[in-house]
Design an enzyme around this catalytic site. Structure first.
Site, short mmCIF file in Angstrom:
data_model
loop_
_atom_site.label_atom_id
_atom_site.label_comp_id
_atom_site.label_asym_id
_atom_site.label_seq_id
_atom_site.Cartn_x
_atom_site.Cartn_y
_atom_site.Cartn_z
N ASP A 180 -4.52 2.17 -4.49
CA ASP A 180 -3.05 2.11 -4.44
C ASP A 180 -2.59 0.84 -3.74
OD1 ASP A 180 -2.38 4.14 -1.50
OD2 ASP A 180 -4.08 2.88 -2.00
N ASP A 185 0.86 -1.18 0.00
CA ASP A 185 0.00 0.00 0.00
C ASP A 185 0.90 1.24 0.00
OD1 ASP A 185 -1.54 2.20 1.85
OD2 ASP A 185 -2.92 1.07 0.59
N LEU A 186 0.60 2.21 -0.87
CA LEU A 186 1.44 3.40 -0.98
C LEU A 186 1.18 4.34 0.20
CD1 LEU A 186 1.15 4.17 -4.80
CD2 LEU A 186 2.86 2.80 -3.59
#
Length: 544
Positions: free
Chosen positions: A458, A415-416
């Protein structure tokens, strides 16, 4: 004319089938040989690695036991000889692999020993004492010198030992003496049996060797070869540190399919450099392939003869309407506006001509449509990465392959960090371009036989092919590389963007009892632990 055509058909059928049989035999033989090489070779390499690990683990355990024993107060000055003798005898009783254990003063005199063997003898010239004064010493396999005549030997064969010795230090740090032990090399036979017995039930003719780094001497193996030198080629490959396999050709002898591994130690035990070699004669390994090739050749010859007769009988009867279709097809290829004719003589030919008309009209557009639909169904529109459906399809094949190869799958759930801020500050167009660049970077960090999938937003999932021995270490290396690469600045439309990456990881094993859905869930939970722990890091799910 008709007779010549029939002869041509029958001859052509026979020749084509013979050629196809030869080609099929060659292709299947090669592919089968490669498959057998990989399957058996990988199995032999894995067994060699396991045996190497067991040997090093055993030596690490024994040296640790001697070191722990040396720390007891009984060995402090003044030495209580009776208590020391009791401790040594108890160690031998609990672990019979300790053939002899003795406590030596700092001059090399044996003060106490198991069964009082060598007690009162000075062995200061022996390496077990001289090296033991310097620190923990583990000596390679050697023949007994002083003990050969003193220890019981029902088998009558030459006794061999592995030495372990540690310095005994006083409370002031001075060296009071050396605690030395001789381990019977027969314990290696137990390790060999635990590995080789199940292997021999599956593979015939398997031989196991343990080779010393000193003089390339065979320490363990067939009795006729023990004490002799092993050829250098396979040892050089083994001592490179990799566990793998080769096809080995001994001079003027049979070839072998050989798996190898190198004992580079365990924990703080550096290892003695033993190489484990497990091999099977190639003739036995590839016997099934040779049988298959012979079967294909014999079947092909019989089939060629049968089809030659059938072709001769049917050629004249079938050739005329087929000739009409062929001539019409030639006109079509030249651009003429004609249709493939139908025939009333044979129903099958009529169906064929109708099918060919439909095929010509629909093949191109149908193929294009199917290709487009398949691609759209399995890929993310924005990044071009595989989507969840493609991930499920990949896992079905990856799990089967991992079970066959005895390897593991490591799940990285990504996950960004900071993506929402970029999206809110610069807009969705910049955010989409950022996701596309992230996709490129993730693909750059993985291998061709692995997958990077976008689940949405994301969030990404990466499935890694990892070994059975150290999957977490391998996965952590890749995850660290990913985090470093994601943290690099990204220039999009003149904007210098920065995002981070949090990773949750879990390992799926063939015998772990959990399916891939559960493993993915564990990786997702680990991701949230990374998020709560400060982000931009990797966390392994403890339950995995």
């Amino acid at each position: 004319m008709s007779l010549n055509l029939r002869t041509l058909f029958s001859t052509a059928f026979a020749v084509i089938i013979i050629l196809l049989t030869a080609l099929l035999s060659y292709v299947i033989g090669n592919r089968s040989t490669q498959s057998v090489e990989v399957s058996i070779g990988s199995s032999l390499a894995e067994e060699a690695y396991q045996m190497s690990e067991k040997l090093d683990h055993f030596m690490w355990s024994r040296s640790g036991e001697v070191e722990v024993l040396s720390k007891l107060d009984a060995f402090q000055e003044p030495v209580d000889a009776s208590e020391v003798s009791g401790l040594l005898d108890q160690l031998k009783k609990s672990l019979p692999v300790f053939t002899w254990v003795g406590f030596l003063d700092n001059k090399g005199n044996v003060l106490s020993s198991t069964d009082h063997i060598l007690q009162g003898t000075n062995i200061s010239q022996r390496p077990v004492f001289q090296e033991g004064l310097k620190g923990t010493f583990i000596g390679d396999v050697h023949d007994a010198v002083l003990l050969s005549k003193l220890l019981p030997n029902p088998s009558g064969e030459a006794l061999q030992f592995v030495d372990v010795s540690v310095p005994v230090t006083g409370k002031q740090g001075q060296i009071n003496g050396v605690l030395a032990a001789h381990l019977s090399w027969e314990w290696s036979r137990e390790v060999e049996a635990s590995i080789v017995t199940p292997l021999k039930e599956r593979l015939k003719g398997v031989e196991v060797f343990v080779v010393s780094r000193k003089d390339d001497t065979i320490l363990l193996g067939p009795k006729a070869l023990v004490g002799k030198r092993m050829p250098n080629e396979v040892l050089q490959k083994a001592r490179s540190g990799n566990s793998s396999w080769i096809i080995e050709q001994e001079q003027n002898q049979d070839s072998y399919l050989t798996g190898y591994a190198y004992g580079d130690g365990y924990m703080n035990y550096p290892g003695l450099g033993w190489s484990v070699i497990i091999r099977q004669p190639a003739e036995i390994a590839f016997a099934s392939v040779h049988q298959l090739e012979r079967f294909i050749l014999i079947s092909g010859l019989i089939t060629a003869a049968v089809f030659a007769i059938i072709g001769w009988l049917l050629a004249g009867w079938i050739s005329r309407p087929l000739g009409d279709i062929t001539r019409t097809a030639d006109l079509l290829s030249s651009g003429a506006d004609v249709e493939i004719p139908s025939s009333t003589r044979f129903k099958d030919v009529a169906i064929l001509s109708e099918s060919l008309r439909n095929l010509v009209n629909n093949l191109t557009k149908t193929e294009s449509k199917l290709s487009y639909m398949s691609d759209m169904a399995l890929h993310d529109k924005l990044t071009g990465l595989p989507n969840r459906a493609a991930l499920d399809e990949f896992l079905a094949h990856a799990v089967s392959k991992a079970k066959q190869n005895r390897t593991t799958l490591s799940f990285l759930y990504l996950d960004l960090d900071g993506f929402k801020k970029v999206n809110d500050t610069f807009g969705h167009a910049i955010g989409d371009a950022l996701l596309q660049e992230i996709a490129f970077r993730l693909m750059d960090c993985t291998r061709d036989n692995e997958i990077v999938a976008r689940l949405g937003g994301d969030e990404f999932v990466i499935i890694l092919n990892t070994s059975a021995g150290k999957p977490m270490q391998e996965a952590e290396i890749v995850a660290s590389r990913i985090i470093s690469k994601i943290n690099l600045p990204i220039m999009i439309r003149g904007e210098d963007l920065h995002v981070g990456c949090s990773v949750g990881a879990a390992v799926w094993t063939p015998d772990g009892g959990s399916d891939t859905i559960e493993t993915l869930r564990l990786a997702d939970e680990a991701l949230y632990i990374s998020k709560r722990s400060g982000k931009n890091r990797i966390t392994f799910e403890a339950a995995s």
